[in-house]
Design an enzyme around this catalytic site. Structure first.
Site, short mmCIF file in Angstrom:
data_model
loop_
_atom_site.label_atom_id
_atom_site.label_comp_id
_atom_site.label_asym_id
_atom_site.label_seq_id
_atom_site.Cartn_x
_atom_site.Cartn_y
_atom_site.Cartn_z
CB SER A 139 -79.33 26.65 7.20
OG SER A 139 -79.17 28.02 7.52
CE1 TYR A 152 -80.63 26.05 12.31
CE2 TYR A 152 -79.07 27.46 11.17
CZ TYR A 152 -80.31 26.84 11.23
OH TYR A 152 -81.21 27.02 10.22
#
Length: 256
Positions: A139, A152
């Protein structure tokens, strides 16, 4: 560039980015095994793609589930040549100090431990195929410090690092490992944030907008293909310039 003779396992392939990757792999001549907890949705996607696709229940945090999907893929298509570690859980949206230990561990288990298990389970199959390609979906939050991403962000940084060390370890065996770093992309997982595809709808990115799932597929299929035969340990941001630097509007300048 094509994916003829490629057989790829895609995790989280029942929707969003995973579905887009699965569809593009088949469109380019490859075969795909779609692994997902959403069994009915995965089966529907596979049925729509025809004989080049199959689906299988997959819990990425369960080693036995991983062994089952590798076995099913080899039985359906023969040698496995690729893995797209795409399945993930979204950020909690709170400061790290406010994230509960239970939430942190759950997010890390899916986004990092699941990637580890995927590589650990698929590498023996890639060895049987005399090599292959692993694409780990990290990401933009795995490239910069991004507030309110907690477990995350930590997991996606971990995926980035695990990709590099694995690339070094596996290069002598003709197994390539690379990471792709999406920015803000409109998918079912991100839709609840209220983002849209409107121009100017995401001013934090120099591109000024969020991405579409199909804009991520080229990066993934390139890394799965023989065109990327000398590419390993790389990280490819597909984020509209988000991690490159502040947008011109954020610097007080318009696009003119």
């Amino acid at each position: 560039m094509d994916l003829n003779d490629k057989v790829v396992i895609v995790t989280g392939g029942a929707g969003g980015l995973g579905e887009a990757y699965s569809r593009e792999i088949v469109a380019m001549g490859g075969k795909v095994m779609i692994g997902d907890l959403l069994v009915d949705k995965a089966a529907a996607v596979a049925a729509d793609l025809g004989d080049a696709a199959r689906s299988q229940h997959l819990d990425v945090t369960d080693p036995d589930s991983w062994q089952d999907i590798v076995t099913a893929t080899e039985e359906a298509f023969g040698k496995v040549t690729g893995l797209v570690n795409n399945a993930g859980a979204s950020a909690s949206g709170v400061r790290l100090i406010d994230e509960s230990p239970e939430t942190f561990r759950k997010i890390v288990d899916i986004n990092l431990y699941g990637v580890f298990l995927g590589m650990r389970s698929v590498i023996p199959a890639l060895r049987r195929a005399d090599g292959g390609s692993i694409v780990n979906i990290s990401s933009a939050a795995g490239m910069v410090g991004m507030a309110l991403t907690g477990g995350y962000g930590a997991a996606k940084w971990g995926v980035r690092g695990m990709t590099k060390l694995s690339a070094v370890e596996l290069a002598p065996e003709n197994i390539r490992v690379n990471s792709v770093h999406p920015g803000m992309v409109l998918t079912p997982m991100t839709a609840p944030t209220g983002i849209t595809l409107d121009e100017g709808g995401f001013p934090s990115a120099p591109a000024g907008r969020v991405g579409r799932p199909e804009e991520l597929t080229g990066a993934v299929t390139y890394l799965l293909s023989d065109a990327a035969s000398y590419t390993t340990g790389a990280e490819l941001a597909v984020d509209g310039g988000w991690t490159a630097g502040p947008a011109m509007t954020e610097l007080g300048q318009n696009s003119d």
